[in-house]
Design a protein around this motif. Sequence first.
Motif, PDB file in Angstrom:
ATOM      1  N   ALA A 192       2.793 -29.065   2.190  1.00 56.40           N
ATOM      2  CA  ALA A 192       4.047 -28.732   2.849  1.00 56.40           C
ATOM      3  C   ALA A 192       3.828 -27.862   4.077  1.00 56.40           C
ATOM      4  O   ALA A 192       4.487 -28.038   5.108  1.00 56.40           O
ATOM      5  N   ALA A 193       2.890 -26.920   3.973  1.00 50.54           N
ATOM      6  CA  ALA A 193       2.634 -26.019   5.095  1.00 50.54           C
ATOM      7  C   ALA A 193       2.147 -26.765   6.331  1.00 50.54           C
ATOM      8  O   ALA A 193       2.317 -26.295   7.462  1.00 50.54           O
ATOM      9  N   ALA A 194       1.550 -27.935   6.116  1.00 52.57           N
ATOM     10  CA  ALA A 194       1.039 -28.717   7.242  1.00 52.57           C
ATOM     11  C   ALA A 194       2.018 -29.790   7.707  1.00 52.57           C
ATOM     12  O   ALA A 194       1.819 -30.371   8.779  1.00 52.57           O
ATOM     13  N   THR A 195       3.057 -30.055   6.915  1.00 50.39           N
ATOM     14  CA  THR A 195       3.947 -31.168   7.263  1.00 50.39           C
ATOM     15  C   THR A 195       5.419 -30.763   7.212  1.00 50.39           C
ATOM     16  O   THR A 195       6.033 -30.519   8.245  1.00 50.39           O
ATOM     17  N   HIS A 215       7.031 -28.120   5.641  1.00 49.42           N
ATOM     18  CA  HIS A 215       7.461 -26.718   5.562  1.00 49.42           C
ATOM     19  C   HIS A 215       6.515 -25.849   6.389  1.00 49.42           C
ATOM     20  O   HIS A 215       5.935 -24.884   5.914  1.00 49.42           O
ATOM     21  N   THR A 216       6.370 -26.222   7.650  1.00 51.59           N
ATOM     22  CA  THR A 216       5.530 -25.457   8.565  1.00 51.59           C
ATOM     23  C   THR A 216       6.155 -24.077   8.782  1.00 51.59           C
ATOM     24  O   THR A 216       7.330 -23.854   8.466  1.00 51.59           O
ATOM     25  N   PRO A 217       5.402 -23.142   9.327  1.00 50.55           N
ATOM     26  CA  PRO A 217       5.979 -21.817   9.595  1.00 50.55           C
ATOM     27  C   PRO A 217       7.250 -21.887  10.439  1.00 50.55           C
ATOM     28  O   PRO A 217       8.179 -21.098  10.237  1.00 50.55           O
ATOM     29  N   TRP A 218       7.317 -22.837  11.379  1.00 51.97           N
ATOM     30  CA  TRP A 218       8.517 -22.967  12.207  1.00 51.97           C
ATOM     31  C   TRP A 218       9.718 -23.368  11.347  1.00 51.97           C
ATOM     32  O   TRP A 218      10.816 -22.809  11.485  1.00 51.97           O
ATOM     33  N   VAL A 219       9.532 -24.340  10.458  1.00 51.91           N
ATOM     34  CA  VAL A 219      10.616 -24.767   9.571  1.00 51.91           C
ATOM     35  C   VAL A 219      11.054 -23.606   8.678  1.00 51.91           C
ATOM     36  O   VAL A 219      12.252 -23.339   8.508  1.00 51.91           O
ATOM     37  N   CYS A 220      10.079 -22.913   8.106  1.00 52.93           N
ATOM     38  CA  CYS A 220      10.391 -21.797   7.221  1.00 52.93           C
ATOM     39  C   CYS A 220      11.210 -20.743   7.955  1.00 52.93           C
ATOM     40  O   CYS A 220      12.209 -20.232   7.437  1.00 52.93           O
ATOM     41  N   GLN A 221      10.816 -20.419   9.178  1.00 47.56           N
ATOM     42  CA  GLN A 221      11.529 -19.408   9.945  1.00 47.56           C
ATOM     43  C   GLN A 221      12.927 -19.879  10.315  1.00 47.56           C
ATOM     44  O   GLN A 221      13.900 -19.109  10.245  1.00 47.56           O
ATOM     45  N   ALA A 222      13.049 -21.156  10.699  1.00 53.61           N
ATOM     46  CA  ALA A 222      14.355 -21.691  11.066  1.00 53.61           C
ATOM     47  C   ALA A 222      15.315 -21.665   9.880  1.00 53.61           C
ATOM     48  O   ALA A 222      16.481 -21.252  10.010  1.00 53.61           O
ATOM     49  N   LEU A 223      14.852 -22.100   8.714  1.00 49.69           N
ATOM     50  CA  LEU A 223      15.709 -22.103   7.532  1.00 49.69           C
ATOM     51  C   LEU A 223      16.085 -20.678   7.120  1.00 49.69           C
ATOM     52  O   LEU A 223      17.231 -20.409   6.741  1.00 49.69           O
ATOM     53  N   SER A 224      15.124 -19.768   7.202  1.00 49.79           N
ATOM     54  CA  SER A 224      15.399 -18.386   6.819  1.00 49.79           C
ATOM     55  C   SER A 224      16.439 -17.753   7.741  1.00 49.79           C
ATOM     56  O   SER A 224      17.330 -17.015   7.292  1.00 49.79           O
ATOM     57  N   ALA A 270      14.126 -30.678   9.903  1.00 53.06           N
ATOM     58  CA  ALA A 270      12.993 -31.476   9.432  1.00 53.06           C
ATOM     59  C   ALA A 270      12.625 -32.557  10.439  1.00 53.06           C
ATOM     60  O   ALA A 270      11.438 -32.836  10.663  1.00 53.06           O
ATOM     61  N   ALA A 271      13.619 -33.176  11.063  1.00 49.49           N
ATOM     62  CA  ALA A 271      13.357 -34.250  12.008  1.00 49.49           C
ATOM     63  C   ALA A 271      12.657 -33.731  13.263  1.00 49.49           C
ATOM     64  O   ALA A 271      11.706 -34.342  13.772  1.00 49.49           O
ATOM     65  N   CYS A 272      13.129 -32.594  13.789  1.00 46.66           N
ATOM     66  CA  CYS A 272      12.490 -32.052  14.989  1.00 46.66           C
ATOM     67  C   CYS A 272      11.091 -31.522  14.680  1.00 46.66           C
ATOM     68  O   CYS A 272      10.202 -31.581  15.527  1.00 46.66           O
ATOM     69  N   ASN A 273      10.890 -31.011  13.490  1.00 41.71           N
ATOM     70  CA  ASN A 273       9.538 -30.628  13.086  1.00 41.71           C
ATOM     71  C   ASN A 273       8.636 -31.860  13.004  1.00 41.71           C
ATOM     72  O   ASN A 273       7.457 -31.818  13.379  1.00 41.71           O
ATOM     73  N   LEU A 274       9.196 -32.989  12.538  1.00 38.95           N
ATOM     74  CA  LEU A 274       8.422 -34.229  12.445  1.00 38.95           C
ATOM     75  C   LEU A 274       7.908 -34.660  13.810  1.00 38.95           C
ATOM     76  O   LEU A 274       6.806 -35.213  13.920  1.00 38.95           O
ATOM     77  N   ALA A 275       8.691 -34.404  14.855  1.00 42.13           N
ATOM     78  CA  ALA A 275       8.268 -34.797  16.199  1.00 42.13           C
ATOM     79  C   ALA A 275       6.974 -34.108  16.600  1.00 42.13           C
ATOM     80  O   ALA A 275       6.186 -34.649  17.387  1.00 42.13           O
ATOM     81  N   THR A 276       6.724 -32.921  16.063  1.00 41.87           N
ATOM     82  CA  THR A 276       5.495 -32.183  16.390  1.00 41.87           C
ATOM     83  C   THR A 276       4.351 -32.564  15.469  1.00 41.87           C
ATOM     84  O   THR A 276       3.228 -32.790  15.933  1.00 41.87           O
TER      85      THR A 276
END
Length: 423
Positions: A101-104, A106-115, A139-145
């Motif tokens: 998850a940390a690599a796909t 639930h990256t740090p960016w996703v975690c920070q955005a959700l928090s 999740a979709a915008c994180n997928l783009a990266t």
Amino acid sequence: MADGAASLLNLAEIDGRGRALVAAQPLRGGQIVLRDSPVLLYSALPLTKPPPPSSSSSSSSATCYCDHCFRILPPSPSPPAAPCPACGRHAFCGPGCLAAAAATSHTPWVCQALSRLVASRLLDGQPVERHVQARFLIAACNLATVSPSNFQLLLSLQGREAHADDTVSAARFLHSLLASVCPPLPPGSPFPQGFSLELIVALLSKDKLNAFGLMEPVSSRGGGEVDGERSVRAYGIYPRASFFNHDCLPNACRFDYVDSASDGNADIIVRMIHDVPQGREICLSYFPVNLNYANRQRRLMEDYGFACDCDRCKVEANWSDDENEHDDIGKDDDGDGEGMDEDADEQMSGSEMGIAEEKETDFPHAYFFVRYMCNRKNCGGTLAPLPPSSDDAPSDIMECNVCGQLRREDEEAEADGEEDMDE
């Protein structure tokens, strides 16, 4: 298509139906025609859900799921699930899921955005749909990266016209919301300016038509009755499965085994309900088949933006309101009324047609419902044979795609037929 599906299904353009999947060769009941992995998975729970229970917290009546693969997390005092080290609000099956998850997903960016979304309380009072849409967009915008090719695949899917529903108004609200709480996108993001309104509209339109719900587990009451109240635990975007069109009597149905221990637990598997000839379109039903004509048409128009003119609907459109109400078999909480098929009369073998003609005095597709419906009360599931054996022999064991019940084909038809006569 993977897993042999390339030789079984062809993508074709059908007048009035757009892109569709058709049988590239004769297909047999129980045959797996597609196994598809999600390019995107995201939770269906509101963002304000409580943190998962741990050995040091009080027990919770709510079922908790891994935030990566969405398997059920073991309750306390089982070994605790792996918590997210950054936010502590998300939990995973174990170190393997946490690392993936940390690599796909639930990256740090996703975690920070959700928090930040949770802390902002800007979604308080909003319907759960807005919470889930926010999860999807992040999740979709994180997928783009993390996977540009999968993001492009997501953007290539068909989307519903924005003016046909509330997509634009939802996008405006979410645009302002995400712009105010999301951190700068990670280096290498194809959207250095952040979320644009146009991007959000495009993504929401794809999600509207292509998301498959992964349901909560089935629970049973006394006497084997299925508890019919189930919610969605997560949504997934399955790019190849998105090409299946709807039919109110489909010839294939989807199975998922989310809580299995195997790899690819979030994959969906599409199996044939019965034999079909080469060139026939392969269709799923987008909802339980026991709904009456009016309710089916309403659901399809509200959720997918089209009216159905399948063979079943052409017949039932001429029925009286009373007949259509009687057809809504699920209203009496009896699971005897559901099944899935497409153009059942045309697709049956010769012997099956004879039986069907005898049973069609009261309902045009009675034989199909007798044979391919789960008879557990409140289940609403569809029965399909297990895959053929290694020697290609057809299976006479039918599996329900909702409750997982296994029955011999002749026993199922016999049991359902008796219940129909009792009514």
